[in-house]
Enzyme design. Sequence first.
Site, PDB file in Angstrom:
ATOM      1  N   GLY A 142     124.562 -21.822  28.599  1.00 55.59           N
ATOM      2  CA  GLY A 142     123.671 -21.538  29.820  1.00 55.59           C
ATOM      3  C   GLY A 142     122.908 -22.431  30.528  1.00 55.59           C
ATOM      4  N   SER A 143     121.349 -22.137  31.132  1.00 58.33           N
ATOM      5  CA  SER A 143     121.311 -23.192  31.907  1.00 58.33           C
ATOM      6  C   SER A 143     121.066 -24.887  32.034  1.00 58.33           C
ATOM      7  CB  SER A 143     120.313 -22.893  33.211  1.00 58.33           C
ATOM      8  OG  SER A 143     120.029 -21.222  33.282  1.00 58.33           O
ATOM      9  N   VAL A 144     121.305 -25.541  30.696  1.00 56.20           N
ATOM     10  CA  VAL A 144     121.854 -27.030  30.672  1.00 56.20           C
ATOM     11  C   VAL A 144     123.142 -27.782  30.892  1.00 56.20           C
ATOM     12  CG1 VAL A 144     119.999 -27.468  28.057  1.00 56.20           C
ATOM     13  CG2 VAL A 144     122.582 -26.194  28.188  1.00 56.20           C
TER      14      VAL A 144
END
Length: 719
Positions: A323-325
């Site tokens: 995801g967004s990491v």
Amino acid sequence: MNKKPQRTKNRGHRENRGTFGKWLFLITVGMFTLFIVRFAYIAINKDVQHVNLRSQAEQIYTQHRIIQARRGNIYDADGNAIATDTSKYTLYAVLDRTQKSSDGKPLYVKDRKKTAQILSKYIDLTPTQIEKVLKPKGQVYQVEFGSAGSNLSVSTMQKIKNYHLPGINFIATPARQYPEGEFASQIIGMATPKVKNNNGTDETNLVGQLGLEGYFDKQLTGVNGLRKDKQDVYGYQIANSKQVTKKAINGDNIYTTLDSQTQHFLENKVNKVYKSSDANSMTAVVMEAKTGKIIAATQRPTLHAENNPVWRNMLVQDAYEPGSVMKILALAAAIDTGHFNPNATFNSGTWAMGGGKITDWSSSGWGTISYKDAFDMSSNVGFAHIEQDMGADTWMKYIKRFGLLKKVNVVGMGNEVNGYTTFKGALAQANTAFGQGITVNVMQMMQAFSAIGNNGKMMKPYIVSKVVDGNSGKTIQRVKPKVVGHPIKASTANKVLGYMQGVIYDQKGLGHDYQIKGYRIAGKTATAQIGGAHGYSTGDTSYLYSFTGMAPAKNPKYIIYVTLRQPQNLKKPATKQIASVFNPTMKMLLSQQKVAEKAKKKVITMPNVVGKSSEEANKQLSQKGMQVVVIGSNKKVKQQSVEPNQQVLTDQHIILATGGEYHMPDLAGWSSADVQQLAKILKLDVKESGTGYVTKQSISPNETVKRGATLTVQYEAKN
């Protein structure tokens, strides 16, 4: 005329008997001759049907005794054993009334009722059930007590032995002891007994399963020794018979980088969130940004879980879409190649491309926003644009430079997955920039994050510091910090840290829950959809939530990465649940660092007072200007809060523990670092509020302290 034939008949009978007698004599002599020849052959050659009688006699009258080698210990960073050898015991009772000692004392169960009453205190059977076992049908030499009498601890065995019950004995089996329980259980692994036949002798050895126990099984496993001695038919050693002894070779010892205080602290925080959120799984890792040293790491569920234990190390064996990491790495790649303009704008919400559609977590979007806002607000559309601007080839080059899609090969962590991405087509390529359509493992992400926190130098994570020979004590393998790449420039890393601070402190940032008063944090939140055979799942409980935080923000010392998979209870938002792990752990580490930095400026060196009387140690340290606090009811110092040869502040509290019964000292005016030192010694769970110095404590001064208790303290700044 009639008598003559009768004489002839009798003479024929006599002749037959004579012939038979001759043959019988000859046969007897022949057989006797064969026996003489056979016995002579056996006497000379000592061999019967290819069985060597001398060897057979040796085996009968020679006793083989196994000398058990010690399996190597596993230690934490402070040298405390977190895996060590012990024995488990099986209880049995001798019933044969002919068994007596040389002086006539019974070696069998003499008083069944008394024996049953005593044993029932230590094994899970009633006195009646035990008496029934002790009175079997027919003649039985000995009996056991099933599972109730198996796997008994050393202490239980010793308690039973202290009664000196006739006929009650134990069989010892090698076992492994883990004093810290679930402490990093997936990293340590476990070792279980296995019986192996070695040259006709059964040996029970421990075999490593999972984690360090499995990875280092050959090094940890020693080589058993052997003792042979000659015995007579009664089992006594024959006088002047030569003993043949082969010494046991102990296994090597493994030293890890795990800090016990941080590990326990992290375990407790993760356990609470895992249970309260009813999550499918959780992971959490604490790493030094400059070295790659793992000082704490855990997962849920563990291999000790009551329901559905997990027999794998999720940190390297689970592949997942992050995801967004991943936007941290995409942002770094864009800045490093000159493809990031923070002030340029785009239309958020959705973007049709590559035969599909990119959608923000808020599908309606926020209108036209800047690319800086795209990072703060975690816009997938914004990062799809960024990936397109860089170009797929450039982005893939950075994916590989950050070490993704290949194994990290952390020493001590085996069976690692590589990670995967199809990376075919514009849509799939753009998805990877915000962490979908690509799988990673936790250690890969920790390695990549180190480049951000370490001025562009990427460090290989490590959890084993050294391997020491179990016999000589010499270090035979040492693991040191290792730079494994320079994926980005130092200036790029510093810029990324600046944007990560915006996530935490900017008005539009999504990471406000991760602010820690008195410290500056850089971080990134993430919410990844979980894919399956039929596409991505939907619903708030079908996500992998995560957070990566670094601090101090300008020059990070620590990186903490927490993942929370499919929490079923979201009464408290996932960000707040993860923050309840990240915030207190990072705060504890930073407060300790602050004290350490102050101590470096002083010239007072901490002496070693362990073993001295508390009165003598108190006097010695007080003369140096230290504030000494003695806890414990015994007289000699067993532990000191500051290691010998470390530099300390004159106004720092030095805690001396003597053992025995502990009473809570008056904490008024103590700093957070002092409280944490006390908590480390007493193994307390600390809850803190406020900043400055202690004004309130939940455990009153002089109150008896139980290990594992919770201490709540309130701080206020001094005017």
